[in-house]
Design a protein around this motif. Structure first.
Motif, PDB file in Angstrom:
ATOM      1  N   GLY A 225     -14.879 -52.908  44.251  1.00  0.00           N
ATOM      2  CA  GLY A 225     -16.072 -53.679  45.219  1.00  0.00           C
ATOM      3  C   GLY A 225     -15.079 -54.739  46.200  1.00  0.00           C
ATOM      4  O   GLY A 225     -14.204 -54.340  46.110  1.00  0.00           O
ATOM      5  N   ILE A 226     -15.797 -55.469  46.500  1.00  0.00           N
ATOM      6  CA  ILE A 226     -15.652 -56.493  46.888  1.00  0.00           C
ATOM      7  C   ILE A 226     -16.069 -57.952  46.274  1.00  0.00           C
ATOM      8  O   ILE A 226     -17.378 -57.758  46.115  1.00  0.00           O
ATOM      9  CB  ILE A 226     -16.266 -56.223  48.485  1.00  0.00           C
ATOM     10  CG1 ILE A 226     -15.667 -55.514  49.088  1.00  0.00           C
ATOM     11  CG2 ILE A 226     -15.828 -58.216  49.483  1.00  0.00           C
ATOM     12  CD1 ILE A 226     -15.924 -55.795  50.832  1.00  0.00           C
ATOM     13  N   LEU A 227     -15.360 -58.849  46.064  1.00  0.00           N
ATOM     14  CA  LEU A 227     -15.758 -60.349  45.521  1.00  0.00           C
ATOM     15  C   LEU A 227     -15.278 -61.297  46.292  1.00  0.00           C
ATOM     16  O   LEU A 227     -14.397 -61.989  46.898  1.00  0.00           O
ATOM     17  CB  LEU A 227     -14.900 -60.283  44.120  1.00  0.00           C
ATOM     18  CG  LEU A 227     -14.900 -61.497  43.249  1.00  0.00           C
ATOM     19  CD1 LEU A 227     -16.108 -61.174  42.852  1.00  0.00           C
ATOM     20  CD2 LEU A 227     -13.884 -61.529  42.274  1.00  0.00           C
ATOM     21  N   CYS A 228     -16.686 -61.975  45.929  1.00  0.00           N
ATOM     22  CA  CYS A 228     -15.726 -63.543  47.466  1.00  0.00           C
ATOM     23  C   CYS A 228     -15.773 -64.596  46.291  1.00  0.00           C
ATOM     24  O   CYS A 228     -16.895 -65.259  45.811  1.00  0.00           O
ATOM     25  CB  CYS A 228     -16.944 -63.429  47.856  1.00  0.00           C
ATOM     26  SG  CYS A 228     -18.152 -61.910  49.166  1.00  0.00           S
ATOM     27  N   GLY A 229     -15.259 -65.764  46.546  1.00  0.00           N
ATOM     28  CA  GLY A 229     -15.066 -66.779  45.992  1.00  0.00           C
ATOM     29  C   GLY A 229     -15.204 -68.188  47.160  1.00  0.00           C
ATOM     30  O   GLY A 229     -14.295 -68.056  48.624  1.00  0.00           O
ATOM     31  N   SER A 230     -14.828 -69.135  46.662  1.00  0.00           N
ATOM     32  CA  SER A 230     -14.821 -70.127  47.252  1.00  0.00           C
ATOM     33  C   SER A 230     -14.464 -71.226  46.824  1.00  0.00           C
ATOM     34  O   SER A 230     -14.365 -71.374  45.936  1.00  0.00           O
ATOM     35  CB  SER A 230     -16.755 -70.896  48.539  1.00  0.00           C
ATOM     36  OG  SER A 230     -15.940 -71.909  48.667  1.00  0.00           O
ATOM     37  N   PHE A 231     -13.467 -72.080  47.737  1.00  0.00           N
ATOM     38  CA  PHE A 231     -13.652 -73.914  47.570  1.00  0.00           C
ATOM     39  C   PHE A 231     -14.761 -74.772  47.479  1.00  0.00           C
ATOM     40  O   PHE A 231     -14.466 -75.488  47.227  1.00  0.00           O
ATOM     41  CB  PHE A 231     -11.983 -73.916  47.413  1.00  0.00           C
ATOM     42  CG  PHE A 231     -10.638 -73.541  47.269  1.00  0.00           C
ATOM     43  CD1 PHE A 231     -10.337 -73.850  46.181  1.00  0.00           C
ATOM     44  CD2 PHE A 231      -9.962 -72.834  47.985  1.00  0.00           C
ATOM     45  CE1 PHE A 231      -9.478 -73.244  45.461  1.00  0.00           C
ATOM     46  CE2 PHE A 231      -9.077 -72.326  47.284  1.00  0.00           C
ATOM     47  CZ  PHE A 231      -8.701 -72.236  45.799  1.00  0.00           C
ATOM     48  N   SER A 232     -14.995 -74.325  48.473  1.00  0.00           N
ATOM     49  CA  SER A 232     -16.458 -75.319  48.246  1.00  0.00           C
ATOM     50  C   SER A 232     -17.203 -76.006  47.901  1.00  0.00           C
ATOM     51  O   SER A 232     -17.352 -76.814  47.250  1.00  0.00           O
ATOM     52  CB  SER A 232     -17.455 -74.652  50.087  1.00  0.00           C
ATOM     53  OG  SER A 232     -17.050 -74.299  51.382  1.00  0.00           O
ATOM     54  N   LYS A 233     -17.084 -75.359  46.816  1.00  0.00           N
ATOM     55  CA  LYS A 233     -18.750 -75.792  45.547  1.00  0.00           C
ATOM     56  C   LYS A 233     -17.064 -76.885  44.330  1.00  0.00           C
ATOM     57  O   LYS A 233     -17.682 -77.752  44.048  1.00  0.00           O
ATOM     58  CB  LYS A 233     -18.818 -74.606  44.824  1.00  0.00           C
ATOM     59  CG  LYS A 233     -20.081 -74.068  45.905  1.00  0.00           C
ATOM     60  CD  LYS A 233     -21.108 -75.094  46.855  1.00  0.00           C
ATOM     61  CE  LYS A 233     -22.042 -74.261  47.594  1.00  0.00           C
ATOM     62  NZ  LYS A 233     -21.159 -73.383  48.707  1.00  0.00           N
ATOM     63  N   ILE A 234     -16.398 -76.613  44.388  1.00  0.00           N
ATOM     64  CA  ILE A 234     -15.158 -76.690  43.134  1.00  0.00           C
ATOM     65  C   ILE A 234     -13.862 -77.435  43.997  1.00  0.00           C
ATOM     66  O   ILE A 234     -13.264 -78.323  43.160  1.00  0.00           O
ATOM     67  CB  ILE A 234     -14.400 -75.972  42.735  1.00  0.00           C
ATOM     68  CG1 ILE A 234     -13.506 -74.982  43.610  1.00  0.00           C
ATOM     69  CG2 ILE A 234     -15.237 -74.913  41.724  1.00  0.00           C
ATOM     70  CD1 ILE A 234     -12.585 -73.840  42.552  1.00  0.00           C
ATOM     71  N   ALA A 235     -14.050 -78.047  45.298  1.00  0.00           N
ATOM     72  CA  ALA A 235     -13.063 -78.956  45.291  1.00  0.00           C
ATOM     73  C   ALA A 235     -13.839 -79.843  46.535  1.00  0.00           C
ATOM     74  O   ALA A 235     -14.346 -80.808  46.741  1.00  0.00           O
ATOM     75  CB  ALA A 235     -12.213 -78.219  46.004  1.00  0.00           C
ATOM     76  N   ALA A 236     -13.821 -79.206  48.388  1.00  0.00           N
ATOM     77  CA  ALA A 236     -13.954 -79.899  48.839  1.00  0.00           C
ATOM     78  C   ALA A 236     -14.705 -78.751  50.154  1.00  0.00           C
ATOM     79  O   ALA A 236     -13.895 -77.905  50.887  1.00  0.00           O
ATOM     80  CB  ALA A 236     -13.362 -80.572  49.882  1.00  0.00           C
ATOM     81  N   PRO A 237     -16.075 -78.578  50.793  1.00  0.00           N
ATOM     82  CA  PRO A 237     -16.913 -78.338  51.278  1.00  0.00           C
ATOM     83  C   PRO A 237     -16.084 -77.922  52.800  1.00  0.00           C
ATOM     84  O   PRO A 237     -15.643 -76.575  53.538  1.00  0.00           O
ATOM     85  CB  PRO A 237     -17.502 -77.767  51.326  1.00  0.00           C
ATOM     86  CG  PRO A 237     -18.487 -79.252  51.044  1.00  0.00           C
ATOM     87  CD  PRO A 237     -17.105 -79.436  50.364  1.00  0.00           C
TER      88      PRO A 237
END
Length: 392
Positions: A225-237
């Motif tokens: 499948g496809i897994l999406c992640g982000s640094f916006s919520k744990i570092a800086a949006p």
């Protein structure tokens, strides 16, 4: 002039939340409307140091064009962090994107033709609804229960020819609901059985402050499948750095092509600074700080709702993330309540925009991450007063 626009633009509207944020610009308004991280927790000094180091060490290359796939060192760090949480991910299966919102856009470009059936949760993430709508799919919604999607509805949607299923299994936006372990396994089994592409969005998964960490649905899928992640919520949006994990080489290549057509690559400067920040700071300690703060703020909001809201209003009690969801009695309009609440100097997001079928009139989303406890208490007190007057 209307005949100058592409037909598809007639089906897409401005982000309702972004429009609300304009209304809440008044500093006297206590806003629970935006999905904003708490700026007091942004690692400003550490990012400043990382930025200086990047320009001192590799200045010119940080300002040059780069590869679409993303900074190799940053992708290696992302893969290492997955491994620490029990999931093996090949760095070469990671594509760095301009925020997780871009993932939704390029996934829609790659997979969706007009009329294709896309399954989403009800209520669903507004950003995904907006991104997918441009490509004119047919949305099929499945009810969210306390522990995840209604599996009978989900299987029926899959049987009816769904092409993909987009979901936020951890502390869902807008509801705050998380999938149980049993439902994660069941969803994975159903996507495998019916060969439905599963797009798992996980921007909040690390922000668990109650209960135990659960594996991603992705981890149980036998078909990639496809897994999406982000640094916006744990570092800086503001850096706008997200990523997509796509282990199927054919899928990965198509996503790369779609991103090349969109922006060539994510900012090399942002990637270089984020990589240096992660190399020289303890991100896990920083995430722990965020979780501790958000946990207190969530506890305060739940307590204040119990104190000031009428008994007829029910809420979700999330174990992490940034939102909780309130439901008023049937027949009540949160859109009408919003107008009353603004007069009382408090704001929220009415629930109807999170439903593609026009339902959800009696629901609303509340954000607890961007207000301290004092503002939460005063804001919920004001909102409770508004609701009480509205329900009379």
């Amino acid at each position: 002039m209307s005949d100058k626009y592409a037909r598809r633009m007639g089906t897409v509207h401005r982000s309702f939340i972004r429009e609300i944020l304009k209304v809440t610009a008044d500093p006297e308004i206590i806003s629970f409307a935006g999905g904003l991280p708490n700026p007091e927790l942004f690692p400003v000094a550490a990012m400043n140091a990382a930025s200086r180091a990047v320009f001192e060490d590799i200045g010119a290359s940080a300002l040059q064009y780069s590869t679409t796939e993303g900074d190799a060192g940053l992708r290696a760090i992302i893969a290492k962090r997955y491994l620490e949480r029990g999931l093996t991910v090949d760095p070469d299966a990671i594509l760095v994107t301009t925020g997780s919102q871009q993932i939704l856009d390029i996934c829609a470009k790659v997979f969706l033709d007009k009329g294709d059936k896309v399954v989403i949760e009800r209520p669903g993430y507004l950003g995904a609804i907006q991104a997918f709508s441009i490509f004119e799919p047919e949305f099929v919604t499945v009810s969210l229960e306390d522990d995840g999607p209604n599996l009978v509805e989900l299987e029926a949607a899959f049987k009816d020819g769904a092409k993909c299923f987009y979901a936020v299994p951890n502390f869902q936006n807008p509801s705050g609901v998380s999938y149980s372990l049993e439902k994660r396994k069941a969803v994975a089994a159903l996507t495998d059985k019916y060969d439905v592409l599963f797009v798992e969005d996980d921007p909040y998964g690390e922000l668990r402050f109650l209960g135990e960490h659960l594996p991603s649905v992705y981890a149980f899928c036998k078909k990639p499948g496809i897994l999406c992640g982000s640094f916006s919520k744990i570092a800086a949006p503001g850096f706008r750095i997200g990523w997509v994990v796509a282990p199927d080489k054919g899928v990965y290549d198509k996503l790369v092509i779609a991103k090349q057509a969109a922006d060539l690559h994510t900012s090399t400067v942002s990637q270089a600074i984020m990589r240096r920040y992660l190399e020289t700071n303890d991100i896990e300690a920083h995430v722990a700080l965020i979780k501790e703060r958000y946990g207190r703020q969530r506890e305060c909001m739940v307590e204040m709702i119990g104190r000031y809201f009428p008994d007829e209003v029910t809420i979700t009690k999330p174990e992490g993330g940034m939102f909780l969801w309130a439901t008023m009695p049937e027949g009540c309009s949160s859109m009408d309540l919003f107008d009353m609440a603004i007069k009382d100097k408090v704001a929220f997001v009415p629930g109807r925009p999170f439903y593609v079928d026009g339902s959800g009139e009696n629901t609303l989303r509340l954000n607890f991450s961007n207000s301290d406890e004092a503002r939460i208490e005063e804001g919920i007190k004001r909102l409770g007063k508004s609701i009480g007057s509205f329900l009379k």
